[in-house]
Structures are given as C-alpha cells and as structure tokens.
Write an enzyme that holds these catalytic residues in place. Structure first.
Site, PDB file in Angstrom:
ATOM      1  N   ARG A  32       0.833  -1.209   0.000  1.00  0.00           N
ATOM      2  CA  ARG A  32       0.000   0.000   0.000  1.00  0.00           C
ATOM      3  C   ARG A  32       0.864   1.254   0.000  1.00  0.00           C
ATOM      4  NH1 ARG A  32      -2.557  -4.311   1.943  1.00  0.00           N
ATOM      5  NH2 ARG A  32      -4.833  -4.448   2.004  1.00  0.00           N
ATOM      6  N   SER A 173     -12.625 -10.222   3.084  1.00  0.00           N
ATOM      7  CA  SER A 173     -11.364 -10.086   2.358  1.00  0.00           C
ATOM      8  C   SER A 173     -10.894  -8.632   2.328  1.00  0.00           C
ATOM      9  CB  SER A 173     -11.521 -10.594   0.926  1.00  0.00           C
ATOM     10  OG  SER A 173     -10.417 -10.167   0.144  1.00  0.00           O
ATOM     11  N   ASP A 326      -3.386 -15.460   7.621  1.00  0.00           N
ATOM     12  CA  ASP A 326      -2.156 -15.995   7.021  1.00  0.00           C
ATOM     13  C   ASP A 326      -1.359 -16.845   8.011  1.00  0.00           C
ATOM     14  OD1 ASP A 326      -2.713 -14.744   4.636  1.00  0.00           O
ATOM     15  OD2 ASP A 326      -1.565 -12.943   5.120  1.00  0.00           O
ATOM     16  N   LYS A 353      -5.726 -19.628  -0.993  1.00  0.00           N
ATOM     17  CA  LYS A 353      -4.524 -18.808  -0.799  1.00  0.00           C
ATOM     18  C   LYS A 353      -3.461 -19.263  -1.815  1.00  0.00           C
ATOM     19  CE  LYS A 353      -6.089 -16.206   2.494  1.00  0.00           C
ATOM     20  NZ  LYS A 353      -6.320 -14.791   2.221  1.00  0.00           N
ATOM     21  N   ARG A 402       4.402 -19.508   2.841  1.00  0.00           N
ATOM     22  CA  ARG A 402       4.060 -19.796   4.246  1.00  0.00           C
ATOM     23  C   ARG A 402       4.033 -21.301   4.532  1.00  0.00           C
ATOM     24  NH1 ARG A 402       3.494 -14.588   5.707  1.00  0.00           N
ATOM     25  NH2 ARG A 402       2.245 -13.276   4.340  1.00  0.00           N
TER      26      ARG A 402
HETATM   27  C1  S3P Z   1      -3.921  -9.172   2.378  1.00  0.00           C
HETATM   28  C2  S3P Z   1      -5.132  -9.706   2.718  1.00  0.00           C
HETATM   29  C3  S3P Z   1      -5.336 -11.131   2.969  1.00  0.00           C
HETATM   30  C4  S3P Z   1      -4.029 -11.892   3.187  1.00  0.00           C
HETATM   31  C5  S3P Z   1      -2.970 -11.478   2.218  1.00  0.00           C
HETATM   32  C6  S3P Z   1      -2.694  -9.983   2.285  1.00  0.00           C
HETATM   33  C7  S3P Z   1      -3.819  -7.713   2.136  1.00  0.00           C
HETATM   34  O1  S3P Z   1      -6.002 -11.699   1.868  1.00  0.00           O
HETATM   35  O2  S3P Z   1      -4.249 -13.282   3.094  1.00  0.00           O
HETATM   36  O3  S3P Z   1      -1.764 -12.173   2.479  1.00  0.00           O
HETATM   37  O4  S3P Z   1      -2.702  -7.165   2.126  1.00  0.00           O
HETATM   38  O5  S3P Z   1      -4.878  -7.086   1.975  1.00  0.00           O
HETATM   39  P1  S3P Z   1      -7.614 -11.692   1.762  1.00  0.00           P
HETATM   40  O6  S3P Z   1      -8.036 -10.311   1.851  1.00  0.00           O
HETATM   41  O7  S3P Z   1      -7.910 -12.310   0.445  1.00  0.00           O
HETATM   42  O8  S3P Z   1      -8.060 -12.544   2.915  1.00  0.00           O
END
Ligand code: S3P
Length: 442
Positions: A32, A173, A326, A353, A402
C-alpha cells in the site's frame, strides 16, 4: 521469476533458539505504501519497506504506470507519484509473480483510470480466483476479460469516470475491500464498502493518512461502513513500515516449541486486525511478553519476548480467523506439538490462498507423523504434548512461502530432518528467513 531451478532445503532438530532479531517490513503495508505514494503528487519517502518479490512486483507495476520509484543505498525508498487519475498506460503485461495482493489491489486502481492493463502471474497465482474483485469492479464500469474461472491472465480496461458503488463483499477479504476503495479514489462521488466481519484495516488507515476523505462507521451489530470520497488528492508522506506480524509468526511459534528457547523479536506490528495468532497462542499457554508497546507509522508495534512453553490444544473461534488468516499454517505446526486436541473451523478461505493450505498442511503434517484430520473447513490436530515429531519426509511447498516456512519450523522439532522441495518462494515475503534462523541457532 518463473523460470528457475528449485532450491531444496532440509531442517533438522534444533538447539534452543536464542537472541534478538528484527523481522522485515509488513507486506500489506509495503504494497500500500508503494501504491499510494505513487498516486500522491510530489516526493514520498519509505523506510523499512519489505524488499520481497511480491512487493517488488508492485513497485515494477507502479513504475510501468508512470511513477518514479528508487531505492537509495541506505535502504530508503523515494517515490514521485503521478497523482490520482494520472496513471499511464503500461506498455507490457504487468507480471504479478506470486502476489495476490498486488493483483487484486492494482486491478482496483486500473479499473477507474482510462488505461488498459494485462495481469499475468506464476502457476500459483494463475490458479487463484479473481471473480471476487472482477464483480465489484465491473459494477463500477471496468471491462474485465479473464481466463476461464475468473483467473489470470486477465485484462482490465478501466473506465474514467467510473461509477461509485456500495458493495458488500460476499467473503471477508481485505483485498476485495481495498480493491474497491482504491477504485473509489478516482471515482466521482462516494464509494462504499460494507464489511460484516472486520478485515485488516491498513488501507483505511493509510488512505486517511494520505489525506483522502474516508470515514468508517461501525453499527451496533459490528458491521462497518467504509466510505471514500473520490477524485481525491493524496499528499506525499514519510512512512516507516513496521515489522510484519505474519513473518514474526514463524519465529514466535519456533521459540514456543523448540525446548529451551528464549527469543526477542523487535518492532512487530500489532494492529488488532492482524494480532489473532498471539491471542490464540496465549490461550494455548504460550509465554509471549509484549515489551515497550508504541506507535510506528500510525500502527501499534511492540517487541515480543517469546519463551519455550508447554502448549495445550484449543478450539479456535472462527470469528478470530480474519485477524490471523495468514497464520494458520504455522498455528497448525504449534498445534501438532501441543498437548491434546486443536480444532479449527470456518477456514474455507485457506483453500484459495497461494495453495490450498488446509489440504497441503494436512498432507505434509501427516507425512511427518502428526495426527491430523482434514475437514471441509478446517483441521483437527491431536498434538504430541511436546514430544518431537517423527519427521523424515519430503514436503511439497506448492509455491507457497508460508507452507515452506511452516514445515521448516516443523523440522526444528522433528527426530529426522524435514526436506522442503523448494524454499525459493520464501523470498516473496521473507527473504532473510533462513539467515535469521541461523542467527537464533548460533
Ligand atoms: C492481504 C489480505 C489477505 C491476506 C494477504 C494480504 C492484504 O487476503 O491473506 O496475504 O494485504 O490485503 P484476503 O483479503 O484475500 O483474505
């Protein structure tokens, strides 16, 4: 990133882990940071950025769309953004490597810009569902042509001005939420995401920090309404990225299960939407001490002192899953060493995942002698009560960082070494994982 030879590695019963380590920057915040600084007008600075392959894929994509992104020799990153609405047409397909976060969030950005981008990725990413972001972005007016099953490779033709929507994602999500909010940045009017279950809130915190008009309202039943006013102007920032709790997780569990260990991990991000693992490990009897809790870059952090503990099995409340989504692979390893039974449910998301983490963990743990039953939406694990696992098996990592790190940690408490077919994917999120493990063993 895709044409390379595998890097197999074996992990054997370990001496006690001891010492003090700093883990790399948070992956979610690093992605981000690059996306938002690349959209701010002027120069931003980022320190502590995770320099893993996933984040570098985001950097390359933002460069391809016009931002200037440079790393100085002292490790600071300098970014000159193009302004919201200013993304340029990339000349080539954007190679997302293994990174679902890059793909889904960048699809959101492209969706409301007058550009077309093709997204490609490795075998793992190309098997993952993108329909969850295609649906809302198509409602906003983007024209998206995906491979069968809503997968990569796919092409997003953005629409500017896009149409603001109010969207309630069908799955919990942060990636879907963030894709819609990022599309909303360059969309006239108010774009809203309604979140029944809270997911990581880095996008909200950071968008606000960059000066976007974003509000979050939580009603009495806990439903969050996140609204962003579009056609925003983002101001350049100086960002310090905290350490990634999802990377710290491997050393937290390793210290808890390797007898005699006493490890301090500095500067670990403890945003409540990410800290579920610590809560569950404490319920299991894990000795995890928070030292010097403080704020870094708008996020709570602390140093963690973790000592070997006799863990006991627990029933993990599925409501906590989004805040440790995660961390389940490494929690399963902790459960395999605990006394008694650990039951997890409500984890359907783990099947989509970087690999099907329920199936891959069940297969691998069984191969090294753990007692595991795979259900439709979780694993049931009967632990050894602290005795080492038999080990002695080869593990397929399925291009999932992971999974590789979880079985590396399992090897540290196994009678015979555990061999992982390819540790290279670890560089997506934690390039110095093996080096830090070596430090704690020396
Ligand atoms: C993430 C959100 C998660 C996570 C991923 C990183 C993010 O995924 O599993 O490693 O940075 O927004 P989901 O939003 O699909 O659960």
């Amino acid at each position: 990133m895709t044409d390379r030879t595998a890097t197999p590695r074996s992990f054997a019963a370990s001496v006690p882990l001891s010492g003090r380590i700093a883990i790399p920057g948070d992956k979610s915040i690093s992605h981000r940071s690059l996306m938002l600084t690349a959209l701010a007008v002027g120069e931003s600075r980022v320190t502590g950025l995770l320099e893993g392959h996933d984040v570098l894929a985001t950097a390359a994509a933002m460069r391809a769309m016009g931002a200037t992104i440079e790393r100085r020799d002292d490790g600071e990153w300098r970014i000159h953004g193009v302004g919201v609405g200013g993304l340029l047409q990339p000349r080539q397909a954007l190679d997302m490597g293994n990174s679902g976060t890059s793909t889904r969030l960048l699809m959101g950005l492209v969706a409301s810009h007058p550009i077309t981008a093709t997204f490609v990725g490795d075998a793992s990413l190309s098997g993952r569902p993108m329909g969850r972001v295609i649906d809302p972005l198509a409602q906003m007016g983007a024209d998206i042509g995906a491979s069968p099953g809503g997968r990569l490779p796919l092409m997003v033709r953005g629409l500017a001005p896009a149409i603001p929507i109010s969207y309630r994602p069908p799955v919990a999500s942060a990636q879907v939420k963030s894709a819609v909010l990022l599309a909303g940045l360059n969309t006239p009017g108010i774009t809203e995401v309604i979140e029944p279950v809270p997911t990581r809130d880095h996008s909200e915190r950071m968008l606000r920090g960059f000066g976007a008009d974003l509000t979050v309202e939580t009603d009495t039943s806990g439903i969050r309404r996140i609204r962003i006013v579009g056609e925003a102007e983002l101001k350049p920032q100086t960002i310090i990225v905290p350490g990634d709790p999802s990377s710290a997780a491997f050393f937290i569990v390793a210290a808890l299960i390797v007898p005699g260990s006493d490890v301090t991990i500095t500067n670990v991000g403890l945003n409540p939407t990410r800290a579920g693992l610590i809560e569950v490990l404490r319920q299991m009897g894990g000795d995890i001490e928070l030292i010097d809790p403080r704020e870094v870059g708008g996020e709570p952090v602390a140093d963690l002192r973790v000592r070997h503990s006799a863990l006991k099995g627990v029933d993990v409340d599925p409501a906590i899953a989004p805040s440790m989504i995660d961390e389940f692979p490494i929690l399963f390893v902790a459960a395999a060493l605990a006394g008694g039974r650990t039951v997890t449910t409500g984890l359907d998301e783990l099947r989509v995942k970087e690999s099907d983490r329920l199936a891959v963990m069940a297969t691998g743990l069984t191969a090294i002698g753990a007692r595991v039953t795979e259900t439709e939406d979780g694993l049931v694990i009967d632990g050894t009560g602290g005795d080492p696992l038999p080990g002695g098996a080869g593990i397929a990592g399925h291009l999932d960082h992971r999974i590789c790190m979880s079985f590396a940690v399992a090897g540290l408490v196994s009678r015979s070494p555990v061999t992982i077919d390819d540790m290279a994917p670890v560089a997506t999120s934690f390039p110095n994982f093996e080096a830090l493990l070596g430090e704690l063993q020396s």
